[in-house]
Design an enzyme around this catalytic site. Structure first.
Site, PDB file in Angstrom:
ATOM      1  N   ASP A 140       0.735  -1.249   0.002  1.00 31.96           N
ATOM      2  CA  ASP A 140      -0.147  -0.099  -0.056  1.00 31.96           C
ATOM      3  C   ASP A 140       0.828   1.231   0.062  1.00 31.96           C
ATOM      4  O   ASP A 140       0.264   2.250  -0.114  1.00 31.96           O
ATOM      5  CB  ASP A 140      -1.035  -0.043   1.184  1.00 31.96           C
ATOM      6  N   ASP A 446     -11.563  -7.219   9.958  1.00 34.94           N
ATOM      7  CA  ASP A 446     -11.535  -8.810   9.758  1.00 34.94           C
ATOM      8  C   ASP A 446     -12.622  -9.289  10.758  1.00 34.94           C
ATOM      9  O   ASP A 446     -13.335 -10.493  10.263  1.00 34.94           O
ATOM     10  CB  ASP A 446     -10.045  -9.342  10.371  1.00 34.94           C
TER      11      ASP A 446
END
Ligand SMILES: O=c1ccn([C@@H]2O[C@H](COP(=O)(O)OP(=O)(O)O[C@H]3O[C@H](CO)[C@@H](O)[C@H](O)[C@H]3O)[C@@H](O)[C@H]2O)c(=O)[nH]1
Ligand SMILES: [Mn+2]
Length: 567
Positions: A140, A446
């Protein structure tokens, strides 16, 4: 063995001593009730000092009792799992599904490229048919340095993987392995070890030199991959950068022993100021799509870049669950614990997460399965993409259907095609981030994703093998711990209030035990109110000479002093 002669690929055992624990919990409950009844029956009368504070203490104690009740979901019904990998090999041989491994990194300063490539190399060297293994690094930061390090790693892998297989090396992160043997006697070590050590040191020096210089030497920049950075103006503004560094289907991609290598891909998804990137969830979703075009493994493993594989058999362990003919079809994901190799001696901030990994997740497993906690988790690709559970559909691993891609398209064409899948606009007006892939908008993407999978009818499994499957870097300073815990507790609390709340949305979709277990984490943040009240107010009142707890009675004082008098 069942009556039908069927040998399962895994077994589940209930913990010993459960009755004893339940008796113990019962005694605690009696204690809690006694505290409540004392508090209720001794409320100071109207106008008496401390009446309001007393009622506040009652509220705090009611809260603690309620929260204690929730924690029982983590302790009431512990189960332990065991896999039978020999049965898996015997039954399926090499007829195993493709596994795509996603490693995420986001900052070359906080997450040094040497650490990242050690994680990558450790998962490339899994004991698994390499033609079925593909490793994707999502960067990223879009860092040339990380790309350069990965390029070097792709060369080093040609020696490292055969070395690991020949000497059955554990762990397969070169740094961790070389550190672990450096103390042993050099004369008994094979000459291959000296060679691999030298290769590793050379690579490390090169990468660290480049990091120090802050730019790449001309000679390295010649690799075609670096031209991808032409569009790069900042880490928040660039085209998709995607390079297939090793194409497992390329007949020339062989290691030093002429064996096939796993596929290795570098991806920095497109970033633009006007499109929100959604942190790790955004990166994972881009990888899910890109990998579906390149390797399309049916099993997806996600590891953070600071967590290397410490057990080369973990993929086979996970498959024992997914491929079990009787129960495998219910299982959406297999979560391994987060273990760390930098835990300090006194564990000042309890960063080893020991209670969670050794007790609580075994408890949740008894009620339908653990939370998805980001790293060290194997998923079925299609459940991650929103598939509902159906009792009718049994295991349908489409074993061994390598599309003969060479004839269809070259690596370069495939790269171009895949780039589109990682663009900012691809997700516009789609279900990505909502019903598909990891969910957006939650600091613990998550956990909320795992919960929604379980609410679609799937089970999950917690597997905690003796040889730890993954070892990572735990935060060690107070500042790091506070940031991490704030994010976790805030995120979990958000889930409680979200549309996927374990308290109401999950009702009837997952077991009551699991609902309570989730609520326990979701209400973690709110605990602080009662704790602060309880730890501050009574002391202040004591200074004013107003006791808020009973005076020790004669009998209890005797009990307290008794043993000392005997001494
Ligand atoms: O924009 C981002 C931000 C983070 N990451 C990666 O996400 C991972 C986890 O981030 P980190 O900052 O290390 O968070 P932790 O608190 O250590 O992570 C734990 O908690 C997260 C939220 O629950 C989970 O996603 C992680 O897997 C879990 O290890 C790392 O590999 C990062 O490189 C990205 O890829 N893109
Ligand atoms: Mn981390």
């Amino acid at each position: 063995m069942g009556n039908d002669g069927y040998l399962p690929l895994f077994e589940t055992k209930r913990a010993n001593g459960r009755t004893l624990y339940r008796v113990f919990a019962g005694s605690i409950f009696v204690g809690i009730c006694l505290i409540w009844s004392y508090r209720v029956s001794h409320v100071p009368r109207d106008g008496e000092d401390g009446r309001l504070v007393w009622i506040g203490l009652l509220a705090a104690e009611l809260w603690f009792g309620f929260y204690w009740f929730l924690t029982q979901a983590h302790r009431w019904n512990l189960v332990y799992r065991q896999t039978f990998k020999d049965r898996l090999s015997h039954r399926y041989g090499n007829e195993l599904p493709g596994v795509d491994i996603f490693v995420c990194t986001a900052d070359p300063v906080i997450e040094p490229p040497m650490m990242v490539i050690n994680t990558v190399l450790s998962v490339m060297a899994y004991d698994y048919p390499p033609e079925k293994l593909s490793v994707y690094l999502s960067d990223d930061a879009g860092s040339q340095l990380t790309f350069y390090a990965l390029l070097e790693a792709s060369q080093f892998a040609k020696y490292w993987i055969p070395f690991c297989k020949k000497f059955n090396v554990e762990p397969r992160s070169p740094a961790a392995y070389l550190d672990s043997i450096s103390i042993s006697d050099d004369s008994k070590q094979p000459k291959e070890l000296a060679t691999i050590k030298k290769l590793y040191e050379d690579m490390k020096n090169q990468v660290e030199n480049v990091a120090k210089l802050g730019r790449l030497p001309e000679v390295h920049l010649r690799h075609k991959g670096f031209s991808e950075w032409d569009s790069y103006s900042s880490r928040h503004d660039h085209d998709t950068i995607l390079q297939i560094l090793i194409d497992g289907k390329d007949p020339n991609a062989k290691d030093s022993e002429e064996c096939v290598l796993p596929t290795l891909v570098y991806v920095a998804r497109e970033k633009r100021q006007q499109y929100f990137h959604n942190f790790k969830a955004g990166a994972m979703n881009a990888l899910i799509r890109v990998s579906s075009a390149i390797s399309n493994g049916q099993i997806v493993l996600n590891v953070d870049c600071d967590m290397y594989s410490n057990n080369s058999l973990a993929v086979r362990d996970a498959l024992c669950f997914f491929m079990d003919e009787k129960k495998g079809h219910e299982i959406a994901y297999v979560q391994f614990p987060q273990n760390f190799d930098n835990i300090t001696k006194n564990e000042l901030y309890s960063s080893s997460l020991r209670v969670i990994s050794q007790v609580e997740f075994h408890g949740l497993d008894g009620y339908g399965g653990p939370l998805y906690i980001g790293t060290g988790c194997f998923h079925r690709r299609d459940t991650l993409c929103g598939r509902q559970f159906s009792r009718e559909i049994h295991n349908e691993f489409k074993i061994d259907i390598p599309r003969d891609r060479e004839r269809e398209e070259t690596t370069a064409v495939l790269e171009e095609k895949s780039k589109v899948l990682a663009s900012c606009t691809y997700e516009n007006n789609t279900e990505w981030g909502k019903e598909m892939g990891l969910k957006y908008g939650c600091p613990v993407e998550d956990v909320i994703t795992g919960l929604s999978i379980q609410c679609r009818g799937w089970k999950s499994v917690y597997y905690n093998p003796e040889r730890k499957a993954f070892l990572g870097v735990a935060p060690t300073t107070l500042a790091q711990i506070l940031v991490q815990h704030k994010r976790w507790s805030e995120g979990d609390f958000q889930i409680l209030l979200s549309k996927y709340s374990p308290a109401w949305f999950a009702n009837g979709k997952i077991s009551l035990g699991l609902q309570l277990g989730y609520c326990c984490y979701c209400l973690w943040a709110t605990n602080c109110l009662a704790v602060l009240y309880y730890s501050i107010v009574p002391s202040l009142y004591l200074l004013r000479g107003i006791p808020l707890f009973p005076e020790p009675s004669g009998v209890s004082m005797e009990w307290w002093h008794g043993p000392r008098l005997v001494e």
